[in-house]
Design a protein around this motif. Structure first.
Motif, mmCIF file in Angstrom:
data_model
loop_
_atom_site.group_PDB
_atom_site.id
_atom_site.type_symbol
_atom_site.label_atom_id
_atom_site.label_comp_id
_atom_site.label_asym_id
_atom_site.label_seq_id
_atom_site.Cartn_x
_atom_site.Cartn_y
_atom_site.Cartn_z
ATOM 1 N N ASN A 132 0.816 -1.209 0.000
ATOM 2 C CA ASN A 132 0.000 0.000 0.000
ATOM 3 C C ASN A 132 0.853 1.264 0.000
ATOM 4 O O ASN A 132 0.576 2.214 -0.745
ATOM 5 C CB ASN A 132 -0.926 -0.013 1.219
ATOM 6 C CG ASN A 132 -1.886 1.158 1.230
ATOM 7 O OD1 ASN A 132 -2.747 1.273 0.379
ATOM 8 N ND2 ASN A 132 -1.733 2.016 2.212
ATOM 9 N N SER A 164 -8.601 -1.248 -1.422
ATOM 10 C CA SER A 164 -7.461 -1.927 -2.033
ATOM 11 C C SER A 164 -7.124 -3.199 -1.258
ATOM 12 O O SER A 164 -7.245 -3.242 -0.028
ATOM 13 C CB SER A 164 -6.228 -1.007 -2.040
ATOM 14 O OG SER A 164 -6.459 0.148 -2.817
ATOM 15 N N ASN A 166 -3.838 -5.372 -0.987
ATOM 16 C CA ASN A 166 -2.424 -5.287 -1.357
ATOM 17 C C ASN A 166 -1.665 -6.577 -1.059
ATOM 18 O O ASN A 166 -2.136 -7.434 -0.325
ATOM 19 C CB ASN A 166 -1.769 -4.135 -0.602
ATOM 20 C CG ASN A 166 -2.405 -2.799 -0.893
ATOM 21 O OD1 ASN A 166 -3.409 -2.429 -0.292
ATOM 22 N ND2 ASN A 166 -1.834 -2.061 -1.828
ATOM 23 N N ASN A 167 -0.482 -6.669 -1.654
ATOM 24 C CA ASN A 167 0.409 -7.817 -1.427
ATOM 25 C C ASN A 167 -0.272 -9.141 -1.752
ATOM 26 O O ASN A 167 -0.125 -10.131 -1.018
ATOM 27 C CB ASN A 167 0.912 -7.818 0.023
ATOM 28 C CG ASN A 167 1.665 -6.555 0.389
ATOM 29 O OD1 ASN A 167 2.584 -6.145 -0.316
ATOM 30 N ND2 ASN A 167 1.272 -5.921 1.478
#
Length: 209
Positions: A132, A164, A166-167
């Motif tokens: 992020n 979002s 993320n990862n």
């Protein structure tokens, strides 16, 4: 409330596909009418050149997509971030559907157009492999800004909320299951937040019956 979920991942059998399904299920359980557009299943030329004022007929799937967008009160776009932006499939869909005269209209002598999708709201569910902090602070959220401000708000859609994930590449199965549960909650909250209250008959009308 009418909700249109647009799956913009070229592979429907993906995390994005699961997120889209969960959102649709959550919205439906919360009382919304839900339609889903799986862009990978539509037949249209995403790379076709569009010139303003071009009157060529759209492909049938794109005409149906415009009807669904018109029908919807709330738009949900589910897609991955690749090279900091949305996939070419989703960008091509936007280029081909959110056309002048449908999503916005130029005004003579004015810099900004009429926003023809005004009154609609939106949610973006976006996956990405990057952390992020890198996407937001180093890159400046280019994909989010393009969809939220450059596209949807330009056409009058507001508010546009972004979530979002993320990862993704290094995420565990437990983490992904948590994301799916989160999306169910987001869908329920969105329906409560954005639903327009039904008009109630006045006291005088109620007494008259």
């Amino acid at each position: 409330m009418n909700v249109l979920v647009v799956l913009g991942h070229p592979t429907p059998e993906s995390l994005c596909g699961s997120l889209a399904t969960r959102y649709a299920q959550g919205a439906g359980a919360a009382g919304a009418n839900v339609q889903t557009l799986v862009l990978a299943e539509l037949e249209f030329d995403a790379a076709r050149t569009v010139r303003y004022g071009d009157e060529r007929e759209l492909e049938p799937d794109l005409l149906r997509a415009q009807e669904a967008i018109t029908w919807a009160d709330h738009l949900v776009f589910v897609y991955p971030t690749w090279w900091t932006l949305m996939p070419a499939l989703l960008k091509g869909f936007i280029d081909r559907t959110l056309l002048p005269g449908f999503a916005f209209a130029y005004q003579s002598g004015k810099a900004m157009p009429l926003k023809l999708l005004k009154g609609k709201t939106a949610r973006l569910l976006v996956t990405m492999d990057s952390p992020n902090w890198w996407f937001n602070w180093i890159m400046g959220k280019p994909g989010h800004n393009a969809m939220k401000r450059g596209i949807l708000q330009f056409c009058g859609v507001s508010p546009v909320r972004v979530t979002s994930f993320n990862n993704v590449r290094t995420s565990t199965e437990k983490t992904r299951q948590g994301w799916l549960e989160q999306v169910t909650t987001i869908a329920t909250d969105d329906i409560k937040r954005f639903s327009k209250p039904q008009s109630q008959p006045s006291t005088q009308q109620q007494g008259a019956s």
